[in-house]
Write an enzyme that holds these catalytic residues in place. Structure first.
Site, PDB file in Angstrom:
ATOM      1  N   LYS A  11       0.849  -1.206   0.000  1.00  0.00           N
ATOM      2  CA  LYS A  11       0.000   0.000   0.000  1.00  0.00           C
ATOM      3  C   LYS A  11       0.876   1.244   0.000  1.00  0.00           C
ATOM      4  O   LYS A  11       2.034   1.223   0.427  1.00  0.00           O
ATOM      5  CB  LYS A  11      -0.964   0.024   1.191  1.00  0.00           C
ATOM      6  CG  LYS A  11      -0.307   0.153   2.568  1.00  0.00           C
ATOM      7  CD  LYS A  11      -0.137   1.573   3.032  1.00  0.00           C
ATOM      8  CE  LYS A  11       0.677   1.640   4.319  1.00  0.00           C
ATOM      9  NZ  LYS A  11       1.711   2.547   4.469  1.00  0.00           N
ATOM     10  N   VAL A  95      11.308  -4.390   1.790  1.00  0.00           N
ATOM     11  CA  VAL A  95      11.190  -4.514   3.251  1.00  0.00           C
ATOM     12  C   VAL A  95      11.547  -3.176   3.916  1.00  0.00           C
ATOM     13  O   VAL A  95      12.478  -2.483   3.483  1.00  0.00           O
ATOM     14  CB  VAL A  95      12.127  -5.641   3.761  1.00  0.00           C
ATOM     15  CG1 VAL A  95      12.092  -5.729   5.287  1.00  0.00           C
ATOM     16  CG2 VAL A  95      11.716  -6.973   3.147  1.00  0.00           C
ATOM     17  N   ALA A  96      10.787  -2.838   4.962  1.00  0.00           N
ATOM     18  CA  ALA A  96      11.018  -1.610   5.745  1.00  0.00           C
ATOM     19  C   ALA A  96      11.062  -0.365   4.857  1.00  0.00           C
ATOM     20  O   ALA A  96      11.917   0.501   5.024  1.00  0.00           O
ATOM     21  CB  ALA A  96      12.299  -1.722   6.574  1.00  0.00           C
ATOM     22  N   GLY A  98       8.064   1.398   4.223  1.00  0.00           N
ATOM     23  CA  GLY A  98       6.844   2.169   4.462  1.00  0.00           C
ATOM     24  C   GLY A  98       5.707   1.751   3.546  1.00  0.00           C
ATOM     25  O   GLY A  98       4.738   2.481   3.379  1.00  0.00           O
ATOM     26  N   SER A 103       2.685  -6.207   6.921  1.00  0.00           N
ATOM     27  CA  SER A 103       1.244  -6.159   7.214  1.00  0.00           C
ATOM     28  C   SER A 103       0.456  -6.871   6.117  1.00  0.00           C
ATOM     29  O   SER A 103      -0.513  -7.591   6.396  1.00  0.00           O
ATOM     30  CB  SER A 103       0.766  -4.710   7.299  1.00  0.00           C
ATOM     31  OG  SER A 103       1.516  -4.004   8.245  1.00  0.00           O
ATOM     32  N   ALA A 104       0.869  -6.672   4.868  1.00  0.00           N
ATOM     33  CA  ALA A 104       0.172  -7.317   3.747  1.00  0.00           C
ATOM     34  C   ALA A 104       0.290  -8.839   3.852  1.00  0.00           C
ATOM     35  O   ALA A 104      -0.688  -9.567   3.631  1.00  0.00           O
ATOM     36  CB  ALA A 104       0.767  -6.836   2.424  1.00  0.00           C
ATOM     37  N   ASP A 135      -1.469  -1.076  10.382  1.00  0.00           N
ATOM     38  CA  ASP A 135      -1.671  -1.159   8.928  1.00  0.00           C
ATOM     39  C   ASP A 135      -2.313  -2.476   8.488  1.00  0.00           C
ATOM     40  O   ASP A 135      -2.594  -2.652   7.302  1.00  0.00           O
ATOM     41  CB  ASP A 135      -0.321  -1.039   8.191  1.00  0.00           C
ATOM     42  CG  ASP A 135       0.145   0.401   8.086  1.00  0.00           C
ATOM     43  OD1 ASP A 135      -0.672   1.302   8.326  1.00  0.00           O
ATOM     44  OD2 ASP A 135       1.325   0.605   7.756  1.00  0.00           O
TER      45      ASP A 135
HETATM   46  P1  ATP Z   1       4.792  -0.258   7.691  1.00  0.00           P
HETATM   47  O1  ATP Z   1       4.552   0.550   6.460  1.00  0.00           O
HETATM   48  O2  ATP Z   1       3.633  -1.132   8.083  1.00  0.00           O
HETATM   49  O3  ATP Z   1       5.380   0.514   8.841  1.00  0.00           O
HETATM   50  P2  ATP Z   1       7.168  -1.215   6.447  1.00  0.00           P
HETATM   51  O4  ATP Z   1       6.738  -1.374   5.026  1.00  0.00           O
HETATM   52  O5  ATP Z   1       7.941   0.003   6.780  1.00  0.00           O
HETATM   53  O6  ATP Z   1       5.909  -1.353   7.355  1.00  0.00           O
HETATM   54  P3  ATP Z   1       7.835  -3.971   6.568  1.00  0.00           P
HETATM   55  O7  ATP Z   1       8.422  -4.350   5.265  1.00  0.00           O
HETATM   56  O8  ATP Z   1       6.426  -4.377   6.809  1.00  0.00           O
HETATM   57  O9  ATP Z   1       8.045  -2.430   6.835  1.00  0.00           O
HETATM   58  O10 ATP Z   1       8.793  -4.588   7.698  1.00  0.00           O
HETATM   59  C1  ATP Z   1       9.162  -3.924   8.883  1.00  0.00           C
HETATM   60  C2  ATP Z   1       9.974  -4.927   9.739  1.00  0.00           C
HETATM   61  O11 ATP Z   1       9.132  -6.045  10.036  1.00  0.00           O
HETATM   62  C3  ATP Z   1      11.173  -5.482   8.993  1.00  0.00           C
HETATM   63  O12 ATP Z   1      12.330  -4.940   9.525  1.00  0.00           O
HETATM   64  C4  ATP Z   1      11.117  -6.990   9.166  1.00  0.00           C
HETATM   65  O13 ATP Z   1      12.208  -7.515   9.885  1.00  0.00           O
HETATM   66  C5  ATP Z   1       9.841  -7.273   9.959  1.00  0.00           C
HETATM   67  N1  ATP Z   1       8.984  -8.270   9.295  1.00  0.00           N
HETATM   68  C6  ATP Z   1       8.342  -9.286   9.901  1.00  0.00           C
HETATM   69  N2  ATP Z   1       7.632 -10.002   9.011  1.00  0.00           N
HETATM   70  C7  ATP Z   1       7.813  -9.448   7.795  1.00  0.00           C
HETATM   71  C8  ATP Z   1       7.338  -9.753   6.491  1.00  0.00           C
HETATM   72  N3  ATP Z   1       6.514 -10.778   6.257  1.00  0.00           N
HETATM   73  N4  ATP Z   1       7.718  -8.938   5.479  1.00  0.00           N
HETATM   74  C9  ATP Z   1       8.537  -7.877   5.709  1.00  0.00           C
HETATM   75  N5  ATP Z   1       9.037  -7.578   6.930  1.00  0.00           N
HETATM   76  C10 ATP Z   1       8.675  -8.331   7.974  1.00  0.00           C
END
Ligand code: ATP
Length: 297
Positions: A11, A95-96, A98, A103-104, A135
């Site tokens: 998202k 990953v990480a 935003g 969450s997805a 989220d």
């Molecule tokens: P949000 O926008 O919800 O704050 P984000 O997109 O910034 O999330 P994510 O990719 O969801 O970040 O991951 C944040 C942290 O969660 C990562 O550092 C990772 O170690 C942990 N994590 C746990 N499960 C997952 C997963 N299935 N996919 C990605 N990261 C995950």
């Protein structure tokens, strides 16, 4: 049980209005959550012989996976005692960044577990989701939502007409908590009344499926906080604006920047103009929920 499969779209936040901190320590906010066609693929199969319990395989992510927490919470809440399962996640969502990839995945696992257990209760899935993270509820049935509360109160909006989105990731991360703390330090949160007004304005502006709200409603109140922590994001925003984006903004708490264009071609041209950098810019469109109306019989 045969293999079950779900798509988990990322998202973006089309603007974010920040409000005061509530009793549970979370900030109130108003944002439009838009799923985009940048998706993880999540598969559920019976666990292998010898497995001691549910397991998640998710190359590229270390530490406890939110998908496993989702499965554990689903079993606890629904009382489902089906045999141990294996979840395989093919990660495409950065990953990480935003973009709520974790969450997805967690929400996709809730859908898979509900299918495996023959549970038809979206309300229960959303309650479990709320316990997993702010989220996650919007990802239980991904679509465009106006999200209020701390992001868990969802008002479905019509699907938007197609438009193009450039996703420009940063080479560094930004902690969501740090960005919110900086926003507090800078005195950015608005009053509850301002939030209510913003929510009404957004609902009205997007009621007819307009792809985007007018520019002032697309502002991200967290942007000055992200820029204060990482001033170099300012230059990246300017670069995206220079590609002809209708709007360029930081996505959620950042550090990812999104550029918005009238169509996918515009976003693709912008990605090409920004060149071959690492991480690579990508061009995507909104993700649309599958609808039977789309199937020609
Ligand atoms: P949000 O926008 O919800 O704050 P984000 O997109 O910034 O999330 P994510 O990719 O969801 O970040 O991951 C944040 C942290 O969660 C990562 O550092 C990772 O170690 C942990 N994590 C746990 N499960 C997952 C997963 N299935 N996919 C990605 N990261 C995950």
């Amino acid at each position: 049980m045969s293999a079950l499969h779900e798509i988990a779209p990322a998202k973006i936040n089309l603007g974010l209005t920040l409000g005061p901190v509530r009793g549970d320590g979370r900030h109130e906010l108003v944002t439009v959550m838009q799923p985009v066609a940048l998706c993880d693929s999540v598969r559920l199969t019976p666990a292998g012989l010898g497995a001691s319990g549910d397991e998640v395989h998710c190359p590229g992510v270390t530490g406890e996976n939110l998908a496993l927490a989702a499965l554990r919470d689903f079993r606890a809440r629904s009382g489902w005692t089906g045999a141990a399962v294996r979840i395989e996640i093919d990660k495409r969502i950065p990953v990480a960044a935003g973009m709520a990839g974790g969450s997805a995945d967690a929400a996709a696992v809730l859908r898979l577990a509900a299918r495996a257990a023959s549970v038809h209760d979206d309300e229960m899935l959303r309650e479990i989701a709320a316990g997993l993270g702010a989220d996650v509820p919007a990802q239980v049935r991904p679509r465009r939502y106006l999200a209020t509360g701390a992001g868990e109160r969802l008002h479905a909006l019509p699907d938007p007409a197609p438009f193009g989105i450039l996703v420009l990731r940063a080479a560094f991360g930004l902690s969501t908590g740090d960005v919110f703390r900086e926003a507090d330090r800078l005195g950015l949160p608005r009053s509850g009344a301002a939030l209510e007004a913003r929510s009404a304005d957004l609902a009205a502006a997007l009621a007819a499926g307009s792809p985007l709200a007018p520019g002032d409603l697309l502002l991200n109140d967290l942007e000055p906080a992200a820029l204060s922590l990482r001033p170099e994001l300012g230059a990246a925003l300017e670069e995206v604006r220079a590609t002809g984006a209708v709007h360029a903004l930081i996505c959620g708490s950042g550090p990812t920047i999104i550029g918005l264009y009238p169509d996918l071609e515009g976003a693709r041209a912008a990605a090409a103009a920004l060149g071959d950098r690492d991480p690579r810019p990508v061009a995507v469109e909104p993700w649309y929920p599958f609808s039977l109306r789309d199937v020609s019989l």
